[in-house]
Design an enzyme around this catalytic site. Structure first.
Site, short mmCIF file in Angstrom:
data_model
loop_
_atom_site.label_atom_id
_atom_site.label_comp_id
_atom_site.label_asym_id
_atom_site.label_seq_id
_atom_site.Cartn_x
_atom_site.Cartn_y
_atom_site.Cartn_z
N ASP A 32 0.84 -1.20 0.00
CA ASP A 32 0.00 0.00 0.00
C ASP A 32 0.88 1.25 0.00
O ASP A 32 1.75 1.39 0.85
CB ASP A 32 -0.88 0.01 1.26
CG ASP A 32 -1.96 -1.06 1.21
OD1 ASP A 32 -2.76 -1.03 0.27
OD2 ASP A 32 -1.98 -1.93 2.11
N ASP A 168 -10.48 -5.46 -0.92
CA ASP A 168 -9.41 -4.98 -0.03
C ASP A 168 -9.97 -4.25 1.18
O ASP A 168 -10.60 -3.21 1.05
CB ASP A 168 -8.50 -4.04 -0.84
CG ASP A 168 -7.31 -3.52 -0.04
OD1 ASP A 168 -7.15 -3.88 1.13
OD2 ASP A 168 -6.54 -2.72 -0.63
C1 DX5 Z 1 -6.35 0.17 3.26
C2 DX5 Z 1 -5.40 -0.70 2.51
C3 DX5 Z 1 -5.54 -2.16 2.79
C4 DX5 Z 1 -5.31 -2.52 4.21
C5 DX5 Z 1 -5.80 -3.91 4.50
O1 DX5 Z 1 -6.23 1.47 2.79
O2 DX5 Z 1 -5.58 -0.53 1.12
O3 DX5 Z 1 -4.72 -2.91 1.92
O4 DX5 Z 1 -3.98 -2.43 4.58
O5 DX5 Z 1 -5.59 -4.13 5.86
P1 DX5 Z 1 -6.70 -4.80 6.77
O6 DX5 Z 1 -6.80 -6.23 6.35
O7 DX5 Z 1 -6.14 -4.64 8.13
O8 DX5 Z 1 -7.99 -4.06 6.58
ZN ZN Z 2 -4.54 -1.95 -0.27
#
Ligand code: DX5
Ligand code: ZN
Length: 207
Positions: A32, A168
């Site tokens: 990310d 996601d």
């Molecule tokens: C949020 C990100 C995700 C996030 C997912 O902006 O794009 O990829 O890190 O993490 P979890 O599984 O903790 O929601």
């Molecule tokens: Zn993400």
């Protein structure tokens, strides 16, 4: 079976996290990138992405939550990138960015925030490889899965049958059941990273 892209966002030691993930059967490592403009958070400058990426033995799934992805796409220098995803909501020429990503032979993804009208994807759907349905507001890990994301999977599928659909945010061993029959890839961050045994967490997602 649904594939797992593990997000390293919430990890305290990302290098160590990637080394641990190399030993699991996660299908991808999800990176990310945030610019503090498109989202209110700043993560992973390009130098760090390039450095971390070299340690990954898994294909990288790069998610750009940035208003200006162009310089990032041009400066990323890792050879195991599978896909680069930009956001539908940025005020940039999306067609040009799609072409730029294709020039480097990466799969092209477009991500859609929870409150964006998904029909806005229509004009790009035949030009890209993948859609990321955001099931949380982008910016932070560890948020709660938004249930209305589930219906969006079928509506994207009805627009184009063979598009890769990734979901996601907020996915754990319970919420994954809502998407595992219809989506192709689940991005999972905190549920895996907060478990001492990454492989055990991944197994519980795939069962
Ligand atoms: C949020 C990100 C995700 C996030 C997912 O902006 O794009 O990829 O890190 O993490 P979890 O599984 O903790 O929601
Ligand atoms: Zn993400």
């Amino acid at each position: 079976m649904i594939k797992i892209a593990t997000s390293i966002l919430s990890s305290k030691n990302r290098k160590e996290c990637i080394e641990k993930l190399n030993k699991t059967d996660t299908d991808y490592i999800h990176i990310d990138v945030m610019d503090n403009i498109f989202v209110p958070n700043y993560q992973l400058p390009i130098e760090e992405v390039n450095e971390l990426g070299k340690n990954s033995k898994k294909p990288l799934d790069v998610h750009l939550m940035v208003e200006n992805p162009e310089s990032f796409i041009k400066n990323i220098a890792i050879n195991n990138i599978k896909s680069i995803t930009i956001h539908l909501e940025i005020n940039k020429n999306i067609n040009n960015l799609i072409e730029l990503i294709k020039k480097y032979n990466y799969q092209v993804g477009i991500a859609i925030k929870p409150n964006t009208d998904i029909n806005k994807i229509d004009k790009y759907i035949n030009l890209i490889d993948k859609v990321i349905i955001m099931s949380v507001e982008p910016g932070f890990g560890g948020q709660t899965f938004i249930d209305s994301s589930v219906d969006k999977i079928k509506s994207i599928r009805s627009k184009r049958k063979n598009i890769i659909i990734e979901v996601d945010g907020g996915i754990n061993n319970e919420t994954i059941k809502k998407i595992s029959n219809d989506a192709d890839i689940a991005v999972v961050g905190s549920y895996i990273i907060n478990n001492n045994d990454y492989q055990e967490a991944i197994n519980s997602l795939k069962n």
